[in-house]
Design a protein around this motif. Structure first.
Motif, short mmCIF file in Angstrom:
data_model
loop_
_atom_site.label_atom_id
_atom_site.label_comp_id
_atom_site.label_asym_id
_atom_site.label_seq_id
_atom_site.Cartn_x
_atom_site.Cartn_y
_atom_site.Cartn_z
N PHE A 151 42.63 27.98 42.82
CA PHE A 151 40.95 27.20 43.01
C PHE A 151 39.76 27.62 43.78
O PHE A 151 40.13 27.46 45.22
CB PHE A 151 41.44 26.18 42.85
N LEU A 152 38.82 29.01 43.93
CA LEU A 152 38.03 28.51 44.24
C LEU A 152 37.00 27.21 45.05
O LEU A 152 37.00 27.87 46.44
CB LEU A 152 37.01 30.07 44.55
N ASN A 153 36.82 27.21 44.51
CA ASN A 153 35.87 25.57 44.99
C ASN A 153 36.22 24.47 44.10
O ASN A 153 36.41 25.02 42.75
CB ASN A 153 34.65 26.39 44.77
N PHE A 154 35.92 23.13 44.14
CA PHE A 154 35.68 22.72 43.52
C PHE A 154 34.88 21.25 43.53
O PHE A 154 34.54 21.01 45.75
CB PHE A 154 37.13 21.56 43.65
N SER B 174 34.57 19.82 38.65
CA SER B 174 34.17 21.21 37.98
C SER B 174 34.74 22.16 38.99
O SER B 174 34.75 21.98 40.41
CB SER B 174 32.71 21.03 37.96
N ALA B 175 35.41 23.22 38.21
CA ALA B 175 35.56 24.16 39.61
C ALA B 175 35.70 25.54 39.23
O ALA B 175 35.81 25.66 37.64
CB ALA B 175 37.27 23.71 39.68
N THR B 176 35.80 26.06 40.43
CA THR B 176 35.72 28.18 39.80
C THR B 176 37.06 28.18 40.16
O THR B 176 37.85 28.35 41.26
CB THR B 176 34.90 28.96 40.08
N VAL B 177 38.06 28.69 39.27
CA VAL B 177 38.96 28.98 39.58
C VAL B 177 39.17 30.86 38.76
O VAL B 177 38.78 31.39 38.13
CB VAL B 177 40.19 28.74 38.78
N ILE C 52 36.20 25.58 34.45
CA ILE C 52 36.82 24.84 34.16
C ILE C 52 36.35 23.06 34.40
O ILE C 52 36.23 22.83 35.85
CB ILE C 52 37.77 24.75 34.42
N GLU C 53 35.59 22.67 33.46
CA GLU C 53 35.52 21.27 34.13
C GLU C 53 36.83 19.93 33.43
O GLU C 53 37.79 20.59 32.75
CB GLU C 53 34.95 20.64 32.87
#
Length: 170
Positions: free
Chosen positions: A93-96, A105-108, A121-122
């Motif tokens: 996980f890079l951000n959340f 929402s997250a950037t993985v 990803i939601e």
């Protein structure tokens, strides 16, 4: 529209299945059937994840811990992901971000066979877990989907990555 409805149904069904536990599942399709591969070690892990500050999860999965509920399919899956040379798959996980009370929402970053791809990803919270899914492609990771019987049976390029992470609500 039909595709969005299908994703919503899969997300809801997965949410009920994965509630209150850790789980990673990869679903795919052949021209004649579907397959589901679950990482059993991760599903049985008691880990609880935090999503605060700099404490975002980095989930490392052993490829040989995936089970497709069919000996031949499991062997083919592991061979396709070249588990001998690349024994691990990771989801970092890079951000959340919280979008609404129950939506995130997250950037993985997904790393498979030394190829790294980033996805947004939601997620939804369901009974103490964050549940999310993302459609990936074998070709995203420079993997040629396998074929059997001289190409008469082939795996489609698309895969659905479903996962649930037990969370610490503190």
């Amino acid at each position: 529209m039909k595709n969005k409805i299908l994703h919503l149904i899969l997300f809801l069904v997965t949410g009920f299945y994965f509630s209150q536990q850790n789980a990673v599942e990869i679903n795919g399709w052949t021209n004649i059937n579907t397959f589901k591969c679950i990482n059993n070690s991760f599903s049985n892990s008691p880990n609880v994840y935090l999503f605060t500050g700099n404490e975002l999860p980095n989930v490392i999965l052993k490829v040989n811990d995936f089970d497709c509920r069919n000996r031949i399919m499991t062997s083919d899956f592991r061979k396709t992901l070249n588990s001998e040379k690349y024994p691990y798959l990771s989801i970092k996980f890079l951000n959340f971000y919280r979008q609404t009370t129950n939506a995130f929402s997250a950037t993985v970053e997904v790393k498979m066979m030394n190829v790294v791809k980033k996805y947004t990803i939601e997620f939804s919270e369901y009974k103490g877990s964050l549940v999310g899914n993302k459609r990936l492609r074998f070709s995203d990771f420079n993997i040629v989907p396998p074929k059997k019987m001289g190409g008469m049976v082939y795996v489609k390029d698309e895969l659905d990555l479903f996962f649930s992470l037990a969370i610490d609500k503190n």
